[in-house]
Design a protein around this motif. Structure first.
Motif, short mmCIF file in Angstrom:
data_model
loop_
_atom_site.label_atom_id
_atom_site.label_comp_id
_atom_site.label_asym_id
_atom_site.label_seq_id
_atom_site.Cartn_x
_atom_site.Cartn_y
_atom_site.Cartn_z
N VAL A 156 0.84 -1.20 0.00
CA VAL A 156 0.00 0.00 0.00
C VAL A 156 0.87 1.25 0.00
O VAL A 156 0.59 2.23 -0.70
CB VAL A 156 -0.99 -0.02 1.19
CG1 VAL A 156 -1.73 1.31 1.31
CG2 VAL A 156 -1.98 -1.17 1.04
N ASN A 157 1.97 1.24 0.76
CA ASN A 157 2.88 2.39 0.77
C ASN A 157 3.53 2.61 -0.59
O ASN A 157 3.70 3.75 -1.02
CB ASN A 157 3.96 2.21 1.84
CG ASN A 157 3.38 2.31 3.25
OD1 ASN A 157 2.34 2.91 3.46
ND2 ASN A 157 4.06 1.71 4.20
N LYS A 158 3.86 1.52 -1.29
CA LYS A 158 4.42 1.64 -2.65
C LYS A 158 3.38 2.21 -3.61
O LYS A 158 3.70 3.01 -4.49
CB LYS A 158 4.94 0.29 -3.14
CG LYS A 158 6.23 -0.13 -2.47
CD LYS A 158 6.69 -1.49 -2.96
CE LYS A 158 7.93 -1.92 -2.22
NZ LYS A 158 8.36 -3.26 -2.61
N MET A 159 2.11 1.78 -3.45
CA MET A 159 1.05 2.30 -4.30
C MET A 159 0.86 3.80 -4.03
O MET A 159 0.69 4.59 -4.96
CB MET A 159 -0.26 1.56 -4.04
CG MET A 159 -1.35 1.97 -5.00
SD MET A 159 -2.90 1.03 -4.93
CE MET A 159 -2.84 0.10 -3.46
N TYR A 160 0.91 4.21 -2.79
CA TYR A 160 0.80 5.64 -2.44
C TYR A 160 1.96 6.43 -3.05
O TYR A 160 1.77 7.50 -3.62
CB TYR A 160 0.77 5.80 -0.92
CG TYR A 160 0.78 7.24 -0.46
CD1 TYR A 160 -0.34 8.05 -0.63
CD2 TYR A 160 1.91 7.79 0.13
CE1 TYR A 160 -0.33 9.38 -0.22
CE2 TYR A 160 1.93 9.12 0.54
CZ TYR A 160 0.80 9.90 0.36
OH TYR A 160 0.81 11.21 0.76
N SER A 161 3.17 5.87 -2.96
CA SER A 161 4.33 6.54 -3.55
C SER A 161 4.17 6.67 -5.06
O SER A 161 4.49 7.71 -5.64
CB SER A 161 5.60 5.76 -3.21
OG SER A 161 6.72 6.33 -3.84
#
Length: 189
Positions: A156-161
Motif C-alpha cells: 500500500v505504501n508503494k502504491m501511495y508513492s
C-alpha cells in the motif's frame, strides 16, 4: 462556414469583461537524481537509467570539445530488447534534446521543456560518460501538501508513492494525462 463564408468583424459595445491570467504555483525542482546508472550500449551510445519514471530534464556536464560537436539526448520510459531507449509509444511527441558545442565546457539543462522518462540515450558525448556527468532534474508545480499517508503494508505504501510520483509528473503548470506522449496537453485543467 465555407472558405469565403464569414461574418464581418465588428467592435463590441456594452460592458466588457476584463480578461485576467490564471495564477498558479510556480514550477520547481523538487528532487535531483544524482547517481543514475550509466552504461555504453552496443551501438556506442550511452544509456542512463534514473531509477524512477518522472517529469523533468537531464543536467549534462559537457567537457571542452571540438566546436560543432553535437550531443543528442533521447528520453523514454522503457528500453527495447536491444537495451536502447524505446520511443514507439510517444506518438508524434519528440523527447529529444540537442546540444551543439562552441568548444567550451558547459552545463546543458533545457529550460523551456520537460520530458516524461526514466531512461536517456546519449549520442555524440565526447568522452566516457560517468554518473558525475549527468543528473535527473525532477520538475513539478510547487503545490502545498494537504496531508500524507502511511500504512503498515509495504504494498500500500508503494502504491501511495506511485500515486505521488504520478501527480509530480502530471502537475507541471497545468494538469496533464501524461508527461511524455503527444497528449500532454492541458485536457484536465
Amino acid at each position: 462556414y465555407g472558405l469565403f463564408d464569414y461574418e464581418i468583424p465588428f467592435f463590441a459595445t456594452g460592458k466588457l469583461e476584463i480578461i485576467d491570467t490564471h495564477s498558479t504555483n510556480p514550477d520547481a525542482v523538487v528532487s535531483i537524481f544524482n547517481n543514475p546508472e550509466c552504461y555504453k550500449a552496443d551501438n556506442g551510445n550511452y544509456i542512463v537509467d534514473m531509477g524512477q519514471n518522472f517529469a523533468g530534464v537531464c543536467r549534462l556536464s559537457i567537457p571542452a570539445c571540438d566546436e560543432g560537436t553535437t550531443i543528442t539526448l533521447v528520453h523514454g520510459e522503457r528500453l527495447t530488447s536491444a537495451g536502447l531507449v524505446y520511443t514507439g509509444n510517444l506518438n508524434k511527441a519528440e523527447q529529444t534534446d540537442c546540444f551543439i558545442s562552441d568548444g567550451k565546457a558547459a552545463i546543458f539543462e533545457p529550460q523551456f521543456t520537460y520530458h516524461g522518462f526514466q531512461y536517456a540515450e546519449i549520442s555524440g558525448y565526447p568522452r566516457e560518460l560517468t554518473v558525475d556527468d549527468i543528473k535527473g532534474i525532477v520538475l513539478t508545480s510547487d503545490l502545498d501538501y494537504t496531508g500524507t499517508f502511511t500504512s503498515s503494508s509495504d504494498s500500500v505504501n508503494k502504491m501511495y508513492s506511485a500515486n505521488l510520483w504520478s501527480q509530480y509528473s502530471n502537475f507541471l503548470s497545468v494538469p496533464t494525462d501524461c508527461p511524455q506522449r503527444s497528449e500532454r496537453s492541458g485536457w484536465l485543467g
